[in-house]
Motif scaffolding. Structure first.
Motif, short mmCIF file in Angstrom:
data_model
loop_
_atom_site.label_atom_id
_atom_site.label_comp_id
_atom_site.label_asym_id
_atom_site.label_seq_id
_atom_site.Cartn_x
_atom_site.Cartn_y
_atom_site.Cartn_z
N VAL A 3 0.82 -1.20 0.00
CA VAL A 3 0.00 0.00 0.00
C VAL A 3 0.85 1.25 0.00
O VAL A 3 0.56 2.22 -0.69
N ILE A 6 1.80 2.98 -3.19
CA ILE A 6 0.78 3.72 -3.94
C ILE A 6 0.51 5.08 -3.33
O ILE A 6 0.51 6.10 -4.01
N ASP A 66 -4.81 -0.64 -7.27
CA ASP A 66 -4.63 -1.00 -5.86
C ASP A 66 -5.98 -1.00 -5.16
O ASP A 66 -6.91 -0.28 -5.56
N SER A 67 -6.10 -1.82 -4.11
CA SER A 67 -7.34 -1.85 -3.34
C SER A 67 -7.10 -2.45 -1.96
O SER A 67 -6.60 -3.57 -1.85
N SER A 68 -7.44 -1.69 -0.93
CA SER A 68 -7.37 -2.24 0.43
C SER A 68 -8.47 -3.26 0.65
O SER A 68 -8.34 -4.17 1.48
#
Length: 251
Positions: A3, A6, A66-68
């Motif tokens: 993370v 990004i 990207d993705s949490s």
């Protein structure tokens, strides 16, 4: 991909210019108590998904980078101190806990002409779209009442010896700034009274930025001790909503 690569890489080097940041709260509260509203200095828990916006001049439109949510890990960030890209640092301010929003971030407030990962992850000049959810909002730590901490004998005055304790936190042999007593001891009686110690000389959010912004180090330095001396002065606690117990909490 991590993370941090990004949201954090090179964030401090990118400055917002006259570009349009679009914020659309599409679900959840638009109004809330101040304690639940994102402000400078708040630690905020965020879920997000980042894609190349459909309006972008560069990149594959709509492509997710990207993705949490995919990791099912909430990202904890501190807002407003330059640790994030400008689009987040500015765009998250004022959003309520529990709200979901779309942030459309122009390249000048994201990663500029360089992008991320040599342009393989986010190409230079890309306009970004973040679908964010504010999961939690935590207030910054309350201001420590430094006078109470140093006034060991509780006689409502600080002697040079008591003040010296503060600056010896870094080094037992450290010297007190040479002009400190001259500036603080207004009536020249050899001690600093509670009244002379006075109110804070800088807004608390600026103090927090000087203490924590752009620095992950917890090392105590002369500079940090001097900032604390300038910042940790008793405020009007009633106005600030603090009490004596909170005033004794540590940063």
């Amino acid at each position: 991909m991590k993370v941090t690569s990004i949201l954090f890489v090179g964030a401090a080097a990118i400055t917002a210019v006259a570009a349009e940041l679009k914020i659309n709260i599409y679900e959840g509260p638009r109004e809330c108590d101040e304690s639940n509203k994102v402000k400078v200095g708040n630690k905020v828990g965020i879920h997000y998904t980042g894609t190349i916006d459909e309006s972008s001049k560069n990149g594959i439109l709509g492509q997710q980078f990207d993705s949490s949510r995919d990791r099912n890990i909430i990202l904890d960030v501190t807002v407003g101190f330059g640790d994030l890209i400008d689009g987040w640092d500015i765009g998250l301010i004022g959003i309520c806990k529990g709200a979901k929003a779309i942030l459309v971030i122009p390249p000048e407030m994201g990663y500029g002409s360089s992008g991320v990962g040599d342009g393989d992850i986010i190409p230079g000049g890309a306009t970004l779209k973040f679908d964010v959810e504010v999961v939690s909002v935590t207030e910054p730590p309350p201001q420590l009442n430094l006078f109470n901490e140093l006034d060991i004998d509780q006689d409502d005055v600080l002697t040079p010896e008591e003040i010296h304790v503060h600056f010896r936190k870094e080094n037992p042999n450290a010297e007190m700034p040479p002009d400190l007593m001259e500036k603080e001891d207004k009536n020249k009686d050899g001690v600093v009274s509670r009244e002379e110690f006075g109110g804070p000389r800088m807004p608390w959010d600026i103090c927090l930025e000087m203490l924590h912004g752009n620095s992950k180090s917890t090392e105590i330095t002369v500079l940090k001790l001097t900032v604390l001396w300038l910042c940790q002065r008793p405020r009007n606690l009633e106005l600030e909503g603090y009490n004596d117990d909170k005033g004794n909490e540590e940063l």
